[in-house]
Design a protein around this motif. Structure first.
Motif, short mmCIF file in Angstrom:
data_model
loop_
_atom_site.label_atom_id
_atom_site.label_comp_id
_atom_site.label_asym_id
_atom_site.label_seq_id
_atom_site.Cartn_x
_atom_site.Cartn_y
_atom_site.Cartn_z
N LEU A 1 0.83 -1.20 0.00
CA LEU A 1 0.00 0.00 0.00
C LEU A 1 0.86 1.26 0.00
N ALA A 2 1.95 1.25 0.76
CA ALA A 2 2.87 2.39 0.75
C ALA A 2 3.48 2.59 -0.63
N LEU A 3 3.80 1.47 -1.28
CA LEU A 3 4.34 1.56 -2.63
C LEU A 3 3.32 2.16 -3.60
N ILE A 4 2.05 1.76 -3.48
CA ILE A 4 1.01 2.27 -4.36
C ILE A 4 0.78 3.76 -4.11
N ARG A 5 0.83 4.17 -2.85
CA ARG A 5 0.64 5.58 -2.55
C ARG A 5 1.76 6.43 -3.13
N THR B 1 -0.77 -5.86 -12.53
CA THR B 1 -1.38 -4.72 -11.85
C THR B 1 -1.23 -4.85 -10.34
N SER B 2 -1.59 -3.76 -9.68
CA SER B 2 -1.56 -3.79 -8.21
C SER B 2 -2.53 -4.82 -7.66
N LEU B 3 -3.68 -4.95 -8.31
CA LEU B 3 -4.67 -5.93 -7.85
C LEU B 3 -4.13 -7.35 -7.96
N ASP B 4 -3.33 -7.61 -9.00
CA ASP B 4 -2.71 -8.93 -9.13
C ASP B 4 -1.79 -9.22 -7.95
N VAL B 5 -1.05 -8.23 -7.52
CA VAL B 5 -0.15 -8.41 -6.37
C VAL B 5 -0.95 -8.68 -5.11
N LEU B 6 -2.02 -7.93 -4.90
CA LEU B 6 -2.85 -8.13 -3.71
C LEU B 6 -3.49 -9.51 -3.70
N ALA C 1 1.27 9.27 -6.02
CA ALA C 1 1.81 10.63 -5.95
C ALA C 1 2.64 10.96 -7.18
N ALA C 2 3.27 9.92 -7.77
CA ALA C 2 4.07 10.14 -8.97
C ALA C 2 3.23 10.04 -10.24
N GLY C 3 1.95 9.80 -10.09
CA GLY C 3 1.07 9.70 -11.24
C GLY C 3 1.13 8.37 -11.95
N GLU C 4 1.68 7.32 -11.29
CA GLU C 4 1.82 6.01 -11.92
C GLU C 4 0.78 5.01 -11.43
N ALA C 5 -0.10 5.40 -10.52
CA ALA C 5 -1.16 4.53 -10.01
C ALA C 5 -2.45 5.32 -9.94
N ILE D 1 -5.42 2.48 -5.07
CA ILE D 1 -5.37 2.83 -3.66
C ILE D 1 -6.53 2.21 -2.91
N GLN D 2 -7.71 2.24 -3.47
CA GLN D 2 -8.87 1.66 -2.81
C GLN D 2 -8.73 0.15 -2.66
N ASP D 3 -8.21 -0.50 -3.69
CA ASP D 3 -7.97 -1.95 -3.57
C ASP D 3 -6.98 -2.25 -2.45
N GLY D 4 -5.91 -1.46 -2.37
CA GLY D 4 -4.93 -1.67 -1.32
C GLY D 4 -5.51 -1.42 0.06
N GLU D 5 -6.32 -0.37 0.20
CA GLU D 5 -6.93 -0.09 1.50
C GLU D 5 -7.93 -1.17 1.90
#
Length: 512
Positions: free
Chosen positions: A167-171, A386-391, A175-179, A184-188
């Motif tokens: 989640l910290a990585l996604i945030r 994707t981030s969802l794949d990692v989660l 902030a860098a415009g890459e997510a 973020i909602q999936d991570g939370e």
């Protein structure tokens, strides 16, 4: 015989050494054997069962007393006033003592009660042994439940930490415009789920430890963790052998056998009410105690009395019918106990064997999900995942670890339940399992343990002739000390001698 004694001494010495060996991970941690020993000393229900057994042991001297002579004596002082027509009135005091002796000559009811008393004592001993076994199983369940809860807390903590890192990585990526906000909602959402699992695990560990403390009577002791890769296996692997053992030596079956014998004697005692009773009675009254005599008189009376029941208004017939009905009830309960023992042993055996395969499969799953998570993280860094794949991969990994934790402890508990179904679960068996699971870590099949009844706790001293063992499983069931033939299934097949054995053990909990 000296060889047997030396082997017994070697086993007792080994147990003492194992008790002081340091356990892996925690030098002062309480292992299964120490927790079980504390629970057996602390359990008030078990203490009550032992008290009941001591009370039942008095059935034999009470029944024997009805066959032995009974003597009674007494002393008295009486005033006598005798008025006779045309004679002077006499007034005098009279004092003295008398003694009487009664010897039963023929009383079939008392003789039957004496024969029945052995079975009453045996029943109490079996019930106490069953209570000990139930206490061992209960505290073992609580012990492994606590270990599983501790492992679940560690797993949930690791899961929450992994989600937090992602989640910290996604945030930072957001902030860098890459997510995206969806990432973020999936991570939370995963973070909230991980937090909930940790809260549940922490609550469960408190409940499990409270249950263990209630049984063991101690608080705050650290527990020895179960080393990774410890999965017990069975010898013999044939389930029919364990089912046969349970149907002939399980404590419910043994108690049912004894209950049936007690009921048969009750029927015989009810019939004995129709038989005559013969008693020899002797009374001696020395001089000075002759009742009704003006002068001191010594009287001695000997009599053989025969009492024959003639009419009871149907009471005897009713009691016989009642006793027969109770005998049929005991027989039906024995059949039910045999069926339940066989079904319980089959179920426990299936759980043990299935548990071995399940643990092996879950270990493979955990390894592969770990590899999949590593690959997904690499793909996420490369932009192909994707981030969802990692989660999802993270959730899959820690879900498989949760299943593996429970499967490992369920496998050990299934073994203990199988031993309890076959009346083999005692303190010595706990010491063997404890040494192989917590101390050796890589135990191999062991040879038979040479023991005598002096090494066992709360087991009666048995003196019946030994019966050759025909089953494939080492037999350890508690049996009564009964000097007469028992025409029933289980007790006829029991090895009732406390002699040691040199045969190899057919059950060994092997640690893989």
């Amino acid at each position: 015989m000296s060889v047997f004694r030396n082997r017994r001494f070697t086993w007792m010495t080994a147990l003492a050494m194992l008790a002081v060996l340091p356990l892996p991970g925690r030098a002062d941690a309480a292992d299964l054997l120490s927790v079980v020993s504390d629970a057996l000393d602390h359990d008030p229900a078990l203490a009550a069962s032992r008290d009941a057994s001591r009370a039942a042991a008095q059935a034999i001297p009470k029944a024997r007393a009805a066959l032995l002579p009974h003597a009674s004596g007494g002393w008295g002082r009486a005033y006598n006033g005798i008025v006779t027509e045309d004679f002077p009135t006499q007034h005098y005091w009279q004092s003295g003592w008398t003694v009487g002796l009664t010897q039963p000559v023929f009383n079939w009811s008392s003789w039957t009660a004496y024969r029945q008393a052995d079975y009453i004592v045996a029943r109490a001993r079996l019930q106490t042994a069953s209570a000990i076994q139930a206490a061992i199983l209960s505290v073992s369940q609580a012990y492994f439940d606590t270990l599983a809860a501790d492992d679940e807390v560690a797993r949930a903590t690791d899961y929450l930490r992994a989600v937090d890192v992602h989640l910290a990585l996604i945030r930072r990526a957001k902030a860098a415009g890459e997510a995206t906000l969806v990432d973020i909602q999936d991570g939370e959402a995963s973070h909230a789920q991980a937090q909930l699992q940790l809260l549940d695990a922490q609550s469960q560990v408190r409940l499990a430890r409270a249950a263990l403390e209630r049984l063991a009577g101690k608080t705050g002791d650290a527990l020895a963790p179960l080393p990774p890769g410890t999965v017990p296996t069975l010898q013999p692997a044939d389930g029919d052998a364990w089912v046969t053992q349970a149907q002939t030596r399980g404590y419910p079956v043994q108690i049912g056998e004894v209950e049936l014998q007690v009921a048969k004697f009750d029927t015989e005692k009810a019939r004995a009410a129709r038989y005559p009773n013969v008693d020899l009675q002797v009374t001696h009254t020395p001089a000075g105690a002759g009742g009704g005599y003006a002068r001191p008189t010594t009287t001695t009376t000997g009599m053989l009395s025969v009492t024959i029941p003639i009419l009871s208004g149907g009471e005897i017939s009713a009691k016989v019918d009642e006793a027969r009905a109770m005998e049929d009830k005991a027989r039906d309960e024995l059949d039910a106990a045999v069926r339940d023992a066989g079904a319980g042993a089959r179920d426990a055996w299936l759980r043990v064997t299935a548990g071995q395969r399940r643990v092996a499969a879950l270990e493979q799953v955990a390894q592969r999900t770990q590899a999949a998570l590593d690959a997904t993280r690499i793909g996420f860094g490369a932009g192909s995942r994707t981030s969802l794949d990692v989660l999802r991969a993270t959730d899959s990994l820690y879900a498989s670890r949760r299943d593996l934790i429970r499967a490992r402890y369920d496998s050990v508990l299934a073994l203990l339940k199988l031993l309890s179904q076959t009346a083999m679960l005692d303190v010595d068996e706990v010491a063997r399992i404890n040494a192989q699971l917590f101390v050796s870590g890589t135990a191999q099949p062991a040879s038979a343990v040479t023991r005598s009844d002096s090494t066992r706790q709360d087991v009666p001293d048995l003196n019946m002739p030994a019966v050759a063992q025909t089953g494939p499983i080492r037999e350890k069931a508690v049996v009564p000390d009964i000097p007469r033939t028992i025409p029933t299934r289980a007790l006829n097949a029991m090895d009732m001698a406390p002699a040691v054995s040199t045969s190899t053990s057919n059950y060994v909990p092997i640690v893989r």
